[in-house]
Design a protein around this motif. Structure first.
Motif, PDB file in Angstrom:
ATOM      1  N   LEU A 174     -27.692 -19.689  -1.720  1.00 44.10           N
ATOM      2  CA  LEU A 174     -28.927 -19.247  -2.355  1.00 44.10           C
ATOM      3  C   LEU A 174     -30.108 -19.282  -1.385  1.00 44.10           C
ATOM      4  CD1 LEU A 174     -29.518 -18.465  -5.401  1.00 44.10           C
ATOM      5  CD2 LEU A 174     -30.588 -20.702  -5.597  1.00 44.10           C
ATOM      6  N   ASP A 175     -29.920 -19.872  -0.203  1.00 46.44           N
ATOM      7  CA  ASP A 175     -31.033 -20.065   0.730  1.00 46.44           C
ATOM      8  C   ASP A 175     -31.718 -18.766   1.109  1.00 46.44           C
ATOM      9  OD1 ASP A 175     -30.372 -22.704   0.637  1.00 46.44           O
ATOM     10  OD2 ASP A 175     -29.551 -22.822   2.665  1.00 46.44           O
ATOM     11  N   LEU A 176     -30.945 -17.744   1.482  1.00 43.03           N
ATOM     12  CA  LEU A 176     -31.527 -16.492   1.947  1.00 43.03           C
ATOM     13  C   LEU A 176     -32.370 -15.837   0.862  1.00 43.03           C
ATOM     14  CD1 LEU A 176     -31.781 -14.518   4.254  1.00 43.03           C
ATOM     15  CD2 LEU A 176     -29.663 -13.409   3.506  1.00 43.03           C
ATOM     16  N   ALA A 177     -31.932 -15.934  -0.388  1.00 40.19           N
ATOM     17  CA  ALA A 177     -32.705 -15.362  -1.486  1.00 40.19           C
ATOM     18  C   ALA A 177     -34.000 -16.134  -1.701  1.00 40.19           C
ATOM     19  CB  ALA A 177     -31.869 -15.353  -2.765  1.00 40.19           C
ATOM     20  N   VAL A 178     -33.960 -17.455  -1.580  1.00 35.54           N
ATOM     21  CA  VAL A 178     -35.172 -18.260  -1.736  1.00 35.54           C
ATOM     22  C   VAL A 178     -36.169 -17.931  -0.631  1.00 35.54           C
ATOM     23  CG1 VAL A 178     -36.085 -20.618  -1.696  1.00 35.54           C
ATOM     24  CG2 VAL A 178     -33.982 -20.118  -2.943  1.00 35.54           C
ATOM     25  N   PHE A 238     -27.468 -12.914   0.008  1.00 32.29           N
ATOM     26  CA  PHE A 238     -26.864 -14.244  -0.036  1.00 32.29           C
ATOM     27  C   PHE A 238     -26.620 -14.712   1.383  1.00 32.29           C
ATOM     28  CE2 PHE A 238     -23.231 -11.341  -0.285  1.00 32.29           C
ATOM     29  CZ  PHE A 238     -22.377 -11.851   0.679  1.00 32.29           C
ATOM     30  N   GLY A 239     -26.674 -15.997   1.603  1.00 29.52           N
ATOM     31  CA  GLY A 239     -26.449 -16.586   2.920  1.00 29.52           C
ATOM     32  C   GLY A 239     -27.106 -17.946   3.018  1.00 29.52           C
ATOM     33  N   GLU A 240     -26.585 -18.782   3.890  1.00 32.51           N
ATOM     34  CA  GLU A 240     -27.143 -20.110   4.129  1.00 32.51           C
ATOM     35  C   GLU A 240     -28.089 -20.063   5.318  1.00 32.51           C
ATOM     36  OE1 GLU A 240     -25.720 -24.671   5.292  1.00 32.51           O
ATOM     37  OE2 GLU A 240     -24.231 -23.107   4.886  1.00 32.51           O
ATOM     38  N   VAL A 241     -29.212 -20.726   5.202  1.00 33.17           N
ATOM     39  CA  VAL A 241     -30.214 -20.761   6.258  1.00 33.17           C
ATOM     40  C   VAL A 241     -30.187 -22.139   6.908  1.00 33.17           C
ATOM     41  CG1 VAL A 241     -32.662 -20.559   6.814  1.00 33.17           C
ATOM     42  CG2 VAL A 241     -31.647 -19.066   5.074  1.00 33.17           C
ATOM     43  N   VAL A 275     -32.642 -10.764  -6.011  1.00 29.46           N
ATOM     44  CA  VAL A 275     -31.380 -11.083  -6.686  1.00 29.46           C
ATOM     45  C   VAL A 275     -30.425 -11.695  -5.670  1.00 29.46           C
ATOM     46  CG1 VAL A 275     -29.413 -10.169  -7.976  1.00 29.46           C
ATOM     47  CG2 VAL A 275     -31.706  -9.246  -8.359  1.00 29.46           C
ATOM     48  N   ALA A 276     -29.777 -12.788  -6.055  1.00 29.40           N
ATOM     49  CA  ALA A 276     -28.833 -13.488  -5.189  1.00 29.40           C
ATOM     50  C   ALA A 276     -27.446 -13.470  -5.821  1.00 29.40           C
ATOM     51  CB  ALA A 276     -29.283 -14.923  -4.960  1.00 29.40           C
ATOM     52  N   GLU A 287     -31.356 -13.995 -10.653  1.00 21.76           N
ATOM     53  CA  GLU A 287     -32.650 -13.610 -10.108  1.00 21.76           C
ATOM     54  C   GLU A 287     -33.397 -14.855  -9.624  1.00 21.76           C
ATOM     55  OE1 GLU A 287     -36.936 -11.648 -11.473  1.00 21.76           O
ATOM     56  OE2 GLU A 287     -35.346 -12.031 -12.944  1.00 21.76           O
ATOM     57  N   VAL A 288     -33.857 -14.788  -8.377  1.00 18.52           N
ATOM     58  CA  VAL A 288     -34.636 -15.874  -7.791  1.00 18.52           C
ATOM     59  C   VAL A 288     -36.087 -15.403  -7.701  1.00 18.52           C
ATOM     60  CG1 VAL A 288     -34.968 -17.375  -5.795  1.00 18.52           C
ATOM     61  CG2 VAL A 288     -32.661 -16.707  -6.486  1.00 18.52           C
TER      62      VAL A 288
END
Length: 451
Positions: free
Chosen positions: A365-369, A389-392, A292-293, A305-306
């Motif tokens: 959404l990057d961290l969830a993906v 949640f967070g940017e990669v 979940v993000a 949900e991802v």
């Protein structure tokens, strides 16, 4: 017989040319020029006009431009707090998505506030509109209906009845006699929109325009149409799903990041007050590849949900599919996993999906993906009470995102116990009722959750 003169117009920006050209000199788009007859305008009344005197900024009063509630909370949110008087609003969307239903429900709420509304249709008869109105609910006030496509007659009717709100359904069916081309053409749509803009600004009437979209998802007609109006709203959704998303892509009086969420039912559109609960409904528990993000749409946090499915491929070139998020972004994140964690994904098919059909493109959404791909690859389920949640970045670092506190508060409200977020965000927020775990890179995520 003399041949009538014609010019070429660009469908994207409205650039005018005496001959056809492959690339538009204005917007640099290819193959966008269409031939239209010249619009003949009368010159007899131009000399009788009197120039207006400019006014100082301090002398202009704004008390008369107080926003009017549409009676639909989600629509007011997208508009920036309500309807601005004397504004011109364009509502676009796929056929059958619910554009006419939404505006007819808005008309019902406004006439119930004892305001006068004129609904003008060029596509339906009066009896057909009434059948749809009866399905939506009770109209306590009197809604004025008119079936007409001639803009000159429509303007006369507006000046006669002086309504507060006018709805045009749709702009592609309207025409002006001065323009000899067919309704829906570049010239007709441009001239019809210009006429409606003069009506809105001159008479102080708020005008809502319904516009059809092309297969590319843009409003049919010249792109200059979107530049002329004050607000552009797009009604999005999957015909196979019950929810609808109203998104503002242009708004001179508010934010362009807000969205409104609706559910389509037999009685019309119903507002979704808690989109997070709606999007997480039916989420599987204890399954790998599902996380979940916490996303942000405008000022509203939405939990989604991802899902990811990673499996061995039987072909020389693995397949990559992304639904609900950016395809190129998913490929980028998979390359980061291969480089920074040494995971071999070159011989695996990968499918990423944002459940519910909603589309999220923000980097948070990057961290969830990444976590969903790792979970599916290792076949290890993540804790159901954990949210991410967070940017990669390309080096595998977890970068800070905006509105982190609002995301964590929404997660705590929905019953989540742990929130994994960028370490840079954790140092500046405090949220009660949820454990905050800061991470600096994807290696920490790998060690914490993938055994």
């Amino acid at each position: 017989m003399a041949k009538s003169k014609a010019v070429f117009f660009c469908k994207e920006c409205g650039f005018e040319s005496a001959k056809w050209v492959g690339q538009c000199p204005g917007c640099k788009q290819w193959d966008t020029f269409v031939e239209e007859p010249v619009v003949k305008k009368s010159t007899s009344s131009s000399k009788s006009r009197i120039a207006r005197e400019p006014e100082t900024l301090s002398s202009i009063k704004t008390e008369d431009n107080v926003r009017v509630s549409s009676g639909i909370g989600e629509l007011d949110r997208v508009l920036g707090g309500g309807i601005v008087p004397a504004s011109l609003v364009l509502v676009g969307g796929d056929p059958g998505i619910g554009k006419s239903t939404l505006l007819l429900q808005m008309c019902r709420e406004i006439v119930n506030q004892t305001k006068q509304v004129l609904y003008i249709s060029g596509e339906e008869s009066l009896s057909q509109i009434k059948m749809r109105a009866e399905r939506l609910g009770v109209f306590h006030g009197e809604l004025l209906l008119l079936c007409e496509t001639d803009l000159d007659l429509i303007e006369d009717s507006i000046q006669k009845h002086k309504p507060d709100i006018v709805v045009i359904d749709s702009i592609q069916t309207m025409f002006k006699d001065e323009v000899s081309s067919a309704p829906g053409s570049v010239s007709q749509v441009r001239e019809a929109t210009a006429a409606l803009m003069r009506i809105a600004k001159g008479l102080g009437v708020t005008v809502f325009i319904i516009g059809h979209v092309t297969k590319e998802g843009m409003v049919a007609g010249p792109r200059v149409l979107e530049h002329m109006v004050d607000t552009v709203l797009y009604f999005e959704g999957d015909n196979h799903a019950s929810y609808r998303v109203l998104r503002a892509v242009k708004n001179r009086f508010g934010s362009t990041n807000e969205i409104g969420v609706f559910e389509m039912r037999n009685t019309g559109l119903v507002e979704v007050k808690n989109p997070s609960e709606y999007m997480l409904k039916g989420r599987p528990e204890g399954e790998s590849g599902s996380v979940v993000a916490a996303s942000i749409e405008g000022t509203r946090p939405i939990l989604v949900e991802v899902q990811a499915l990673v499996c061995r491929t039987n072909f020389n070139m693995p397949r990559r599919t992304a639904a609900g998020t950016d395809y190129n972004r998913v490929n980028l994140l998979m390359a980061v996993l291969e480089k920074r964690l040494g995971i071999q994904l070159a011989d695996c098919d990968a499918y990423v999906n944002v459940a519910g059909g909603i589309r999220i493109t923000e980097p948070a959404l990057d961290l969830a993906v990444v976590s969903a791909i790792l979970s599916s690859y290792k076949n290890v389920a993540l804790d159901n009470r954990t949210i991410l949640f967070g940017e990669v970045g390309l080096t595998g670092e977890i970068r800070a995102v905006n509105m982190a506190e609002q995301r964590a508060i929404e997660a705590a409200k929905m019953g989540f116990e742990t929130c994994i977020l960028p370490q840079a965000n954790k140092e500046h927020i405090k949220v009660q009722g949820i454990q905050l775990i800061g991470v600096k890179n994807i290696q920490e995520v790998m060690r914490m959750y993938i055994k």
